[in-house]
Design a protein around this motif. Sequence first.
Motif, mmCIF file in Angstrom:
data_model
loop_
_atom_site.group_PDB
_atom_site.id
_atom_site.type_symbol
_atom_site.label_atom_id
_atom_site.label_comp_id
_atom_site.label_asym_id
_atom_site.label_seq_id
_atom_site.Cartn_x
_atom_site.Cartn_y
_atom_site.Cartn_z
ATOM 1 N N TYR A 300 -31.795 31.443 27.608
ATOM 2 C CA TYR A 300 -32.614 32.654 27.584
ATOM 3 C C TYR A 300 -34.095 32.256 27.464
ATOM 4 N N PRO A 301 -34.686 31.774 28.555
ATOM 5 C CA PRO A 301 -36.103 31.341 28.479
ATOM 6 C C PRO A 301 -37.069 32.483 28.197
ATOM 7 N N SER A 302 -36.757 33.696 28.662
ATOM 8 C CA SER A 302 -37.666 34.814 28.393
ATOM 9 C C SER A 302 -37.738 35.129 26.904
ATOM 10 N N PHE A 303 -36.656 34.905 26.184
ATOM 11 C CA PHE A 303 -36.656 35.110 24.736
ATOM 12 C C PHE A 303 -37.382 33.981 24.024
ATOM 13 N N SER A 304 -37.161 32.760 24.444
ATOM 14 C CA SER A 304 -37.756 31.614 23.754
ATOM 15 C C SER A 304 -39.232 31.442 24.070
ATOM 16 N N ASN A 305 -39.719 32.012 25.176
ATOM 17 C CA ASN A 305 -41.136 31.858 25.513
ATOM 18 C C ASN A 305 -42.045 32.574 24.515
ATOM 19 N N GLU A 306 -41.511 33.571 23.809
ATOM 20 C CA GLU A 306 -42.275 34.263 22.773
ATOM 21 C C GLU A 306 -41.807 33.751 21.417
ATOM 22 N N PRO A 307 -42.563 32.826 20.792
ATOM 23 C CA PRO A 307 -42.091 32.241 19.526
ATOM 24 C C PRO A 307 -42.008 33.240 18.390
ATOM 25 N N ARG A 308 -42.630 34.422 18.536
ATOM 26 C CA ARG A 308 -42.581 35.418 17.464
ATOM 27 C C ARG A 308 -41.289 36.219 17.468
ATOM 28 N N ASN A 309 -40.463 36.075 18.490
ATOM 29 C CA ASN A 309 -39.154 36.706 18.465
ATOM 30 C C ASN A 309 -38.335 36.138 17.309
ATOM 31 N N VAL A 310 -37.559 36.989 16.682
ATOM 32 C CA VAL A 310 -36.904 36.643 15.416
ATOM 33 C C VAL A 310 -35.472 36.199 15.676
ATOM 34 N N ARG A 311 -35.080 35.134 15.000
ATOM 35 C CA ARG A 311 -33.707 34.635 15.056
ATOM 36 C C ARG A 311 -33.114 34.728 13.656
ATOM 37 N N LEU A 312 -31.939 35.317 13.576
ATOM 38 C CA LEU A 312 -31.332 35.622 12.288
ATOM 39 C C LEU A 312 -29.955 34.990 12.178
ATOM 40 N N PHE A 398 -47.264 42.864 20.146
ATOM 41 C CA PHE A 398 -46.293 42.258 21.047
ATOM 42 C C PHE A 398 -44.964 42.967 20.867
ATOM 43 N N ASP A 399 -44.079 42.793 21.821
ATOM 44 C CA ASP A 399 -42.736 43.372 21.757
ATOM 45 C C ASP A 399 -41.808 42.368 21.081
ATOM 46 N N MET A 400 -41.414 42.680 19.865
ATOM 47 C CA MET A 400 -40.567 41.784 19.077
ATOM 48 C C MET A 400 -39.103 41.996 19.450
ATOM 49 N N HIS A 401 -38.443 40.926 19.853
ATOM 50 C CA HIS A 401 -37.013 40.936 20.127
ATOM 51 C C HIS A 401 -36.305 40.100 19.063
ATOM 52 N N VAL A 402 -35.047 40.424 18.835
ATOM 53 C CA VAL A 402 -34.290 39.795 17.748
ATOM 54 C C VAL A 402 -32.949 39.332 18.288
#
Length: 825
Positions: A300-312, A398-402
């Motif tokens: 999922y490069p589109s998710f990883s390109n934004e380092p502010r996306n949260v991983r839980l 920015f648009d935060m994805h999780v």
Amino acid sequence: MDKGNKGWWEFPRWSDVYEQGTDEYIEKAFATRSQGNQISCPCCTCHHRYWYGRNDVRDHIICNGFVPRNDESFHLGRMGPEREAEDLQHDEPSNMNDGIQELLHDALREGPNEEAKKFLNLIEEGQQELYSGCKKMSRLAFTIRLYIYKCDHKLPDVAIAGLLEFFKEVLPDDAILPTTMHEAKKVLKLLGLDYKKIDACPNDCMLYWAEHANATSCHVCGTSRWKSKESDQNDNCNEKPRRIPSKVLRYFPIKKRLQRLYMCAETASYMTWHKYGRENDGLLRHPADGQAWINFDKMYPSFSNEPRNVRLALATDGFNPFQTMSIVHSTWPVILVNYNLPPWLATKSEFLMLSLLIPGPLSPGNSIDVYLQPLMKDLDDLREFGLETYDASTNTRFDMHVALLSTISDFPGYAMLSGWSTKGKFACPCCHYEVDSVYLKYSHKFCYMSHRKWLDLDHPWRYNKRSFNGHIEARNEPVRLTGGEIEELLHDFPNEFGKEQPKMRQDADDPNPWRKFSIFFKSPYWKHCDLRHNLDVMHIEKNMFDNVIGTLLAIPGKTKDNVAARRDLKNLREEKGLRWVPELEGKELEDGSEEFPTSMFWMNDNEKQLFCQTIRNAKLPQGYASNISRCVQVGDRKITGYKSHDAHFMMHYLLPIAAKETLSSHVATPIIRMSNFFKGIWKKAIDPQDLDNLQSEIVETLCQFEGIFPPAFFDIMVHLPVHLVEEIKLGGPVGIRCMYAIERYLRELKSDARNKGRPEASMQKDSWPKNVQGLWFDILVNQKVHLKVLLIIPIKLAPHKNFSQSLVILSRVEERPQRRNKLEL
């Protein structure tokens, strides 16, 4: 202000001079050049490009700094008509540009979004003086500190009401205080510290939520939603009948709480530590160093390109909220662990997010998926649509994805979350259908052996029949099932939840280890997570230590070397042709009785006392471990009553010394190797080149155990260490993926359960502001609450030994010389 001195904007932003200059500038700027109650913002980010209102401009200048114009006519008090007209010509929005400037603003998305503005405006409105002339604490700060004081010291609402009455008598008459604790709670709700009550079926069949929100009975089992029927209520038709739900789930929404992580510049910078702050020296320090994280980024490069996306990561465990174990009650909180944070913050209680509080008195079992629905709905929305979030560290939106990457639980919880049964023939979820399990007829349980499969193909032990089960081992180690394979196996699995459903049991002819198709697979990315469920090293280590200590000291009820275990050796040889430790088999005497030879790990009473005395006499540094000597009973030759951390310490440091002093080298060597293995995997920074050595170490150790201990010793917890190195390669060090932090958090929740009739209600009342990331900012006592002191970590008052010190809140609102803390952002 003396114009001959340096400008006010050159002073530190925390200083009084800077704040005074900001207020003077805003007053004069809005009096001379405002258009529609707005001026062009002169902060370092906006550079007079965008127009904002009074409060927004002040916040921007204090947070981002001030950019003065080069010409002297712009300085305060020297704005002439010519300069004013020039400013209006350049700065005023014009209809001739067709909204190009506004479109550019939307594209850059700088500044707080609407949700952030509401929160910041609420903070600004709460800066009312507690009373006239009070410079120490605002009304909002007083309310929050009072609530924290209540939670820390377990005070009821009645005690706080009496304390408020006392404050009113002492403070000036114009002091603005909350009249009741209920009024104080309203303020916290406006800050986003809220929770939802969702009724549930008492049999765990369904939630009265979404399309079933108005239902009055369970559509699965037909049980009523309420404890009492309407006919039992008051006969007065004018009064609305009081309905009490049978079971209530408490859900703490996570969207606003994740947004608040970025509203503080300091915390927002930590949220990108995994990308910009992590050392790239090849060592494993964080889950981001693991192969599972790397593979997810590639998928999922589109998710990883934004380092502010949260991983839980999702963690859960059941606990008894009462101080006595005679009451059977199991409450299950669901906690989220933030993997964006560095390891030293991710497991702190301030950053663990309680999302669900599943009520007792019984464990939900496989029906935990029913209670996970609200949380998974929010996680799916955050994954698919994102959430516009204000990043205070860069002053952008920015648009935060999780994404939810894995789960953390003990082994029974592993079964509840994954759907794989961790009991019986296929108890190991990593070996799945290829697990080697043998049922022990006399011990009435399964054992899990044949660890030679993990040795190298040319290892001599693979061909050693005499020292093992009498057969050559030519098989390879099992390969984990991928998420895609599991989804293909269970795509049409009939999920049936609730206590009324018949329990699925493993059939001898067609054993089925699956109990459900987990709700996590509804997220399309879940099948691509390489480490979906973590094995908990804390419980594995303690259970393995229990088996070793109980067997070496022959503790009744704990030892794995008993009459049933010896009889199983003979039964395995006669029925299945497996010769495990033949020297331990019993011999039948002429009178019909049995005689069992002593084992190589047998110790006499003097040796057992020496073993216990060695552990008891260990001198430990202050605070390094608990008082382990209280667990050692030298006279009875027992070691009992120790906790998980005690077992952790004894496994690493004390057990090797005691084993070397009392046991033969043939037995002491594998025990020392086992201790070294667990000590190696608990390192904070692990060299990947050492992992192969650790894997061979534990495999050879388990193979040596197979030649020493009877098969009853090898329960599933003794087998699981063979998979821990593989999980370290995938997920990084075990410290951030184990239950230690979760167990400490559960202890705090247990201390909040003071109402035995409604334990979950009392827990959510106190954990709401204190433990669940409730206070999203830190209040500096000697300063006003402002944007520059917004922090994520809540203040907790120090514990007090007597009631006289409880007046600390009152003492901090008294007039005294003001002290400034040097705080630079």
